[in-house]
Design a protein around this motif. Structure first.
Motif, PDB file in Angstrom:
ATOM      1  N   GLU A  60     -18.286 -67.387  63.011  1.00 41.25           N
ATOM      2  CA  GLU A  60     -19.503 -66.902  62.380  1.00 41.25           C
ATOM      3  C   GLU A  60     -19.433 -65.387  62.170  1.00 41.25           C
ATOM      4  O   GLU A  60     -18.541 -64.720  62.702  1.00 41.25           O
ATOM      5  CB  GLU A  60     -20.713 -67.268  63.252  1.00 41.25           C
ATOM      6  N   PRO A  61     -20.359 -64.813  61.413  1.00 39.76           N
ATOM      7  CA  PRO A  61     -20.330 -63.359  61.197  1.00 39.76           C
ATOM      8  C   PRO A  61     -20.416 -62.592  62.515  1.00 39.76           C
ATOM      9  O   PRO A  61     -21.114 -63.001  63.444  1.00 39.76           O
ATOM     10  CB  PRO A  61     -21.573 -63.112  60.337  1.00 39.76           C
ATOM     11  N   ARG A  62     -19.722 -61.466  62.575  1.00 39.96           N
ATOM     12  CA  ARG A  62     -19.835 -60.554  63.715  1.00 39.96           C
ATOM     13  C   ARG A  62     -20.895 -59.515  63.343  1.00 39.96           C
ATOM     14  O   ARG A  62     -20.597 -58.478  62.755  1.00 39.96           O
ATOM     15  CB  ARG A  62     -18.491 -59.899  64.012  1.00 39.96           C
ATOM     16  N   ASP A  75     -26.504 -65.437  68.408  1.00 38.47           N
ATOM     17  CA  ASP A  75     -25.566 -64.388  68.801  1.00 38.47           C
ATOM     18  C   ASP A  75     -26.279 -63.467  69.800  1.00 38.47           C
ATOM     19  O   ASP A  75     -27.237 -62.784  69.437  1.00 38.47           O
ATOM     20  CB  ASP A  75     -25.121 -63.611  67.561  1.00 38.47           C
ATOM     21  N   ASN A  76     -25.816 -63.444  71.043  1.00 33.65           N
ATOM     22  CA  ASN A  76     -26.549 -62.716  72.078  1.00 33.65           C
ATOM     23  C   ASN A  76     -26.760 -61.246  71.740  1.00 33.65           C
ATOM     24  O   ASN A  76     -27.858 -60.716  71.909  1.00 33.65           O
ATOM     25  CB  ASN A  76     -25.822 -62.847  73.423  1.00 33.65           C
ATOM     26  N   ALA A  77     -25.723 -60.588  71.253  1.00 33.40           N
ATOM     27  CA  ALA A  77     -25.845 -59.164  70.936  1.00 33.40           C
ATOM     28  C   ALA A  77     -26.813 -58.945  69.772  1.00 33.40           C
ATOM     29  O   ALA A  77     -27.643 -58.028  69.804  1.00 33.40           O
ATOM     30  CB  ALA A  77     -24.475 -58.584  70.608  1.00 33.40           C
ATOM     31  N   CYS A  78     -26.715 -59.792  68.754  1.00 28.18           N
ATOM     32  CA  CYS A  78     -27.606 -59.660  67.599  1.00 28.18           C
ATOM     33  C   CYS A  78     -29.042 -59.947  68.005  1.00 28.18           C
ATOM     34  O   CYS A  78     -29.969 -59.230  67.608  1.00 28.18           O
ATOM     35  CB  CYS A  78     -27.160 -60.614  66.485  1.00 28.18           C
ATOM     36  N   ASN A  79     -29.238 -60.966  68.805  1.00 21.43           N
ATOM     37  CA  ASN A  79     -30.593 -61.332  69.214  1.00 21.43           C
ATOM     38  C   ASN A  79     -31.237 -60.249  70.072  1.00 21.43           C
ATOM     39  O   ASN A  79     -32.442 -60.000  69.975  1.00 21.43           O
ATOM     40  CB  ASN A  79     -30.562 -62.658  69.969  1.00 21.43           C
ATOM     41  N   ARG A  80     -30.434 -59.581  70.919  1.00 23.47           N
ATOM     42  CA  ARG A  80     -30.977 -58.483  71.724  1.00 23.47           C
ATOM     43  C   ARG A  80     -31.365 -57.302  70.842  1.00 23.47           C
ATOM     44  O   ARG A  80     -32.409 -56.672  71.044  1.00 23.47           O
ATOM     45  CB  ARG A  80     -29.950 -58.028  72.761  1.00 23.47           C
TER      46      ARG A  80
END
Length: 456
Positions: free
Chosen positions: A306-308, A73-78
């Motif tokens: 998937e989870p947000r 997840d791009n936002a989570c990974n950042r």
């Protein structure tokens, strides 16, 4: 179960089991199939697995699902890079230097000082996987713990304390020591733990204590026949959650192999107990019970996703929409996606622990200060503080206030504003965590003041 069916006068019943309830349902299928019309087993505990031996693998599996899910997840990974490393580094640091936190039982508001070491940190994260609504917040909670912020862990520990009051440990160990623990030996469990050195401290003490307790509990051992696979041709819906920490999807698949009329489904983003946690699996279960001879329509699974994962709030990402409350005689704006949980109160509800809310109230026959003095003690604020200034909008002139409070062990920041006009009192209040306060104050609270106005 059989006796209850007979006493109630039913020729057949539909069995619905969740978690340990699946173990019971499977045994009824084995012994008394003639009294069963259909079966739903959700989060399956097969009779022929060794839970203690497989537990370290199951725990690492669900952690890896989380770590990989966040990385994808791009936002989570950042926001939460290298989540696996951060998680185990935090656990190791807490083992070396435990922290303390205050956990409050929400049932009686009794508070406890809790020592948070690495094992307890791992256990709290593990327990959070049970609740699907908590899964999106897990990367955030892990990073907060890394920074020494334990409010959400403390709040969750308070929920576990409350839950313990409804559990009979004597009954639990009478079943556990009879049916489950005898399937494994201490040597087998220790070998399983050794494969995951990162989890060693989490498992070693509890495993030894369980074997020691059961050795003295004198609950006997279940018939070996009960630990054999269940073979059945009864129509059975088999359900599993991707993020289930304790009964993994592989167990559900394993049980389904010997159920010749079974339909297996895995639900993305869900934890323990899928059948009532989302409209998709719930609808599938109802459809199956209505017609157990065919597989239920599963097209909704593709829409679940998937989870947000929760990431730090950005004011730019918040959109507002208009609202009107004719009973209170006001109109204004609320954040898109926030749900109205009671009149004038909109909650963000990002997870089970999220208490962020926007309150907009108006009342005749009372001043705004009187409304605030009745409301604020419920939020842990004992009295109205000095105003921090005024703010004039097109409709009203507001007095501004700020406060900090602690609710159930979690720290919150509060912004609120009071106004009076035409014999009516108005109050707008934002409750959120200190980390989200600046963004929500800018994007939610101040626009709410600008927009709120009386209507006929």
């Amino acid at each position: 179960v059989r006796d209850l069916r007979i006493v109630l006068g039913y020729d057949q019943v539909n069995l619905w089991g969740v978690s340990y309830g699946t173990r019971l349902a499977l045994e009824v299928m084995r012994r008394y199939p003639q009294g069963v019309r259909s079966v739903v087993i959700d989060s399956v505990l097969p009779p022929d697995v060794k839970p203690e031996v497989e537990s370290p693998t199951n725990t690492m599996r669900v952690l890896d699902v989380l770590f990989n899910g966040c990385a994808a997840d791009n936002a989570c990974n950042r926001a939460y890079a290298n989540l696996r490393q951060v998680f185990f580094d935090t656990a190791n640091a807490l083992d070396k230097q435990p922290a303390t936190m205050t956990a409050t039982n929400p049932l009686n508001n009794k508070s406890y000082t809790v020592t948070l070491d690495g094992s307890m940190f791992i256990n709290l994260i593990f327990q959070m996987f049970y609740d699907t609504d908590m899964i999106p917040s897990l990367p955030q909670v892990i990073y907060q713990a890394k920074a020494g912020q334990y409010d959400e862990l403390a709040q969750f520990e308070g929920l576990l304390i409350a839950q313990d009051s409804s559990i009979s440990l004597g009954m639990y160990y009478s079943v556990y020591c009879n049916e489950q623990l005898p399937l494994s030996t201490p040597a087998e469990v220790e070998a399983a733990i050794a494969r995951y050195p990162e989890l060693a401290s989490y498992y070693e003490d509890s495993t030894r204590s369980d074997f020691a307790l059961c050795a003295g509990w004198n609950s006997g051992k279940a018939d070996p026949a009960e630990s054999q696979p269940v073979h059945s041709d009864l129509p059975t819906l088999v359900m599993a959650g991707e993020y289930d920490p304790v009964t993994p999807p592989a167990w559900a698949k394993h049980a389904a192999q010997t159920l010749t009329k079974s339909y297996y489904f895995e639900y993305p983003g869900m934890g323990h107990g899928t059948s009532i946690g989302n409209s998709c699996p719930t609808g599938m279960m109802i459809a199956f019970i209505n017609n157990p001879d065919v597989a239920p329509d599963s097209s909704c699974i593709a829409r679940m996703g998937e989870p947000r994962f929760l990431v730090p709030v950005s004011a730019a990402d918040i959109k507002l929409e208009p609202f009107t409350d004719g009973q209170m005689g006001i109109s204004g704006v609320v954040p898109v996606g926030w749900s109205e949980v009671s009149q004038g109160v909109h909650a963000r509800n990002q997870s089970s622990l999220d208490q962020t809310a926007l309150l907009q109230l108006a009342g005749s026959g009372a001043t705004s200060a009187q409304i605030a003095q009745a409301l604020l003690p419920q939020l842990g604020v004992s009295k109205l503080p000095d105003s921090g200034g005024s703010y004039k909008t097109a409709a009203l002139t507001w007095k501004l206030y700020r406060a900090n409070t602690t609710l159930q062990g979690q720290t919150f920041s509060i912004a609120y504003a009071l106004a009076d006009q035409g014999g009516k009192g108005y109050i707008v209040l934002l409750l959120t965590t200190p980390g989200d306060f600046d963004a929500l104050n800018k994007a939610v609270f101040m626009p709410a003041l600008d927009a709120l106005k009386p209507v006929q």
